[in-house]
Design an enzyme around this catalytic site. Structure first.
Site, PDB file in Angstrom:
ATOM      1  N   GLU A   1       0.842  -1.207   0.000  1.00 49.39           N
ATOM      2  CA  GLU A   1       0.000   0.000   0.000  1.00 49.39           C
ATOM      3  C   GLU A   1       0.869   1.247   0.000  1.00 49.39           C
ATOM      4  O   GLU A   1       1.989   1.234   0.530  1.00 49.39           O
ATOM      5  CB  GLU A   1      -0.886   0.020   1.254  1.00 49.39           C
ATOM      6  CG  GLU A   1      -2.319  -0.410   1.006  1.00 49.39           C
ATOM      7  CD  GLU A   1      -3.142   0.614   0.229  1.00 49.39           C
ATOM      8  OE1 GLU A   1      -2.591   1.389  -0.557  1.00 49.39           O
ATOM      9  OE2 GLU A   1      -4.372   0.619   0.428  1.00 49.39           O
ATOM     10  N   ASP A   2       0.349   2.314  -0.576  1.00 45.88           N
ATOM     11  CA  ASP A   2       1.062   3.588  -0.499  1.00 45.88           C
ATOM     12  C   ASP A   2       0.907   4.204   0.886  1.00 45.88           C
ATOM     13  O   ASP A   2       1.878   4.656   1.476  1.00 45.88           O
ATOM     14  CB  ASP A   2       0.593   4.557  -1.601  1.00 45.88           C
ATOM     15  CG  ASP A   2      -0.918   4.683  -1.673  1.00 45.88           C
ATOM     16  OD1 ASP A   2      -1.620   3.801  -1.153  1.00 45.88           O
ATOM     17  OD2 ASP A   2      -1.406   5.663  -2.246  1.00 45.88           O
TER      18      ASP A   2
ATOM     19  N   ASP B   1      -4.100   5.692   6.204  1.00 48.98           N
ATOM     20  CA  ASP B   1      -4.617   6.953   6.722  1.00 48.98           C
ATOM     21  C   ASP B   1      -5.475   6.620   7.948  1.00 48.98           C
ATOM     22  O   ASP B   1      -4.968   6.486   9.053  1.00 48.98           O
ATOM     23  CB  ASP B   1      -5.430   7.606   5.591  1.00 48.98           C
ATOM     24  CG  ASP B   1      -5.509   9.108   5.702  1.00 48.98           C
ATOM     25  OD1 ASP B   1      -5.815   9.580   6.798  1.00 48.98           O
ATOM     26  OD2 ASP B   1      -5.255   9.801   4.703  1.00 48.98           O
TER      27      ASP B   1
ATOM     28  N   LYS C   1      -0.005   7.580   8.592  1.00 50.96           N
ATOM     29  CA  LYS C   1      -0.300   8.796   9.369  1.00 50.96           C
ATOM     30  C   LYS C   1      -0.845   8.362  10.725  1.00 50.96           C
ATOM     31  O   LYS C   1      -2.064   8.164  10.864  1.00 50.96           O
ATOM     32  CB  LYS C   1      -1.362   9.636   8.658  1.00 50.96           C
ATOM     33  CG  LYS C   1      -0.895  10.348   7.401  1.00 50.96           C
ATOM     34  CD  LYS C   1      -2.074  11.133   6.827  1.00 50.96           C
ATOM     35  CE  LYS C   1      -1.690  11.966   5.644  1.00 50.96           C
ATOM     36  NZ  LYS C   1      -2.878  12.589   5.031  1.00 50.96           N
TER      37      LYS C   1
ATOM     38  N   PHE D   1      -2.030  17.138   4.244  1.00 51.01           N
ATOM     39  CA  PHE D   1      -2.501  16.748   2.921  1.00 51.01           C
ATOM     40  C   PHE D   1      -1.298  16.501   2.025  1.00 51.01           C
ATOM     41  O   PHE D   1      -0.674  17.430   1.537  1.00 51.01           O
ATOM     42  CB  PHE D   1      -3.387  17.840   2.333  1.00 51.01           C
ATOM     43  CG  PHE D   1      -4.395  17.298   1.368  1.00 51.01           C
ATOM     44  CD1 PHE D   1      -4.048  16.302   0.448  1.00 51.01           C
ATOM     45  CD2 PHE D   1      -5.703  17.757   1.376  1.00 51.01           C
ATOM     46  CE1 PHE D   1      -4.974  15.787  -0.434  1.00 51.01           C
ATOM     47  CE2 PHE D   1      -6.643  17.243   0.489  1.00 51.01           C
ATOM     48  CZ  PHE D   1      -6.274  16.261  -0.410  1.00 51.01           C
ATOM     49  N   VAL D   2      -0.926  15.257   1.848  1.00 52.00           N
ATOM     50  CA  VAL D   2       0.270  14.941   1.071  1.00 52.00           C
ATOM     51  C   VAL D   2      -0.083  14.340  -0.286  1.00 52.00           C
ATOM     52  O   VAL D   2      -1.082  13.624  -0.425  1.00 52.00           O
ATOM     53  CB  VAL D   2       1.224  13.995   1.833  1.00 52.00           C
ATOM     54  CG1 VAL D   2       1.857  14.698   3.009  1.00 52.00           C
ATOM     55  CG2 VAL D   2       0.518  12.722   2.273  1.00 52.00           C
TER      56      VAL D   2
ATOM     57  N   ASP E   1      -2.726  11.119  -4.510  1.00 45.79           N
ATOM     58  CA  ASP E   1      -3.372  12.111  -5.385  1.00 45.79           C
ATOM     59  C   ASP E   1      -4.174  13.152  -4.620  1.00 45.79           C
ATOM     60  O   ASP E   1      -4.527  12.969  -3.453  1.00 45.79           O
ATOM     61  CB  ASP E   1      -4.316  11.398  -6.352  1.00 45.79           C
ATOM     62  CG  ASP E   1      -5.608  10.930  -5.670  1.00 45.79           C
ATOM     63  OD1 ASP E   1      -5.522  10.230  -4.636  1.00 45.79           O
ATOM     64  OD2 ASP E   1      -6.702  11.278  -6.150  1.00 45.79           O
TER      65      ASP E   1
ATOM     66  N   ARG F   1      -0.153  12.331  -8.693  1.00 47.77           N
ATOM     67  CA  ARG F   1       0.385  10.988  -8.435  1.00 47.77           C
ATOM     68  C   ARG F   1       1.774  10.829  -9.042  1.00 47.77           C
ATOM     69  O   ARG F   1       2.576  10.030  -8.573  1.00 47.77           O
ATOM     70  CB  ARG F   1      -0.525   9.922  -9.057  1.00 47.77           C
ATOM     71  CG  ARG F   1      -1.905   9.794  -8.432  1.00 47.77           C
ATOM     72  CD  ARG F   1      -2.547   8.511  -8.946  1.00 47.77           C
ATOM     73  NE  ARG F   1      -3.995   8.487  -8.778  1.00 47.77           N
ATOM     74  CZ  ARG F   1      -4.623   8.053  -7.681  1.00 47.77           C
ATOM     75  NH1 ARG F   1      -3.929   7.642  -6.658  1.00 47.77           N
ATOM     76  NH2 ARG F   1      -5.939   8.050  -7.625  1.00 47.77           N
TER      77      ARG F   1
END
Ligand code: PRP
Length: 187
Positions: A107-108, A111, A139, A160-161, A167, A173
């Site tokens: 996973e990227d 959250d 996070k 907000f990254v 994205d 992206r």
């Protein structure tokens, strides 16, 4: 307003770089060495979660010196309003039967943790020999549920990254670094 095709516009949408391309590359090499040692003698299936994980999957898989196979899932929550419910819809399922497989979900970002938490429950019933998670970013301050994640790249602040797969409204992206989005873009 999102900018158009001018490179300067993209740069002005960013307040600061949080993690550089070089730091990401070094971290992927480090995690790849760990994964190679941990899965010695086992067949590993990498499962990427579309679309954010495309970049990390492409680079992480190439950092692994062993045979691996790859598969993809696309999931989405039932509308943004119900995101916190953690109810997830499968938009594209795996092509692979997980029976007896050693699965590493790539996973990227984690959250709230709701997507992965749902995925882990979903995978639990598919007969895999093992299921673990590698998330490049996490996070901690945004967590709503704890996710049992074996490999973590970077813990980052709850900002907000964007970039490296992450994205805003489907853009950014393709940035090489991970950066904080300027408030003028989304306010
Ligand atoms: C992002 C990211 C994770 C998820 C993490 O995907 O790639 O899958 O959100 O958030 P959570 O921990 O709060 O569940 P998103 O749904 O934005 O889709 P994308 O990968 O296509 O950008």
């Amino acid at each position: 307003m999102l900018g158009g095709m001018r490179a300067e516009e993209v740069q002005s949408d960013i307040t600061r770089v949080l993690v550089t391309e070089e730091q990401i590359r070094a971290k992927l090499d480090e995690v790849a060495a760990q994964v190679t040692a941990d899965y010695e003698g086992k067949e590993l299936l990498l499962v990427g979660v579309l679309k954010g994980a495309v970049m990390v999957m492409a680079d992480f898989a190439r950092a692994l010196p062993t045979h691996v196979t790859m598969d993809w899932m696309a999931v989405s929550s039932y509308g943004t309003g119900t995101r916190s419910s953690g109810v997830v819809q499968i938009r594209k399922d795996l092509d692979t039967d997980l029976h007896g497989k050693h699965v590493l979900i790539v996973e990227d970002i984690i959250d709230s943790g709701l997507t992965l938490s749902w995925l882990l429950t979903n995978f639990a019933s598919r007969g895999a020999a093992s299921v673990e998670v590698f998330a490049l970013f996490r996070k901690p301050d945004a967590a709503k549920v704890e996710v049992d994640c074996r490999y973590i790249g970077f813990d980052i602040p709850n900002e907000f990254v964007v970039g490296y797969g992450l994205d805003y409204a489907e853009k950014y992206r393709n940035l090489r670094d991970v950066a904080v989005l300027a408030p003028h873009v989304y306010s």
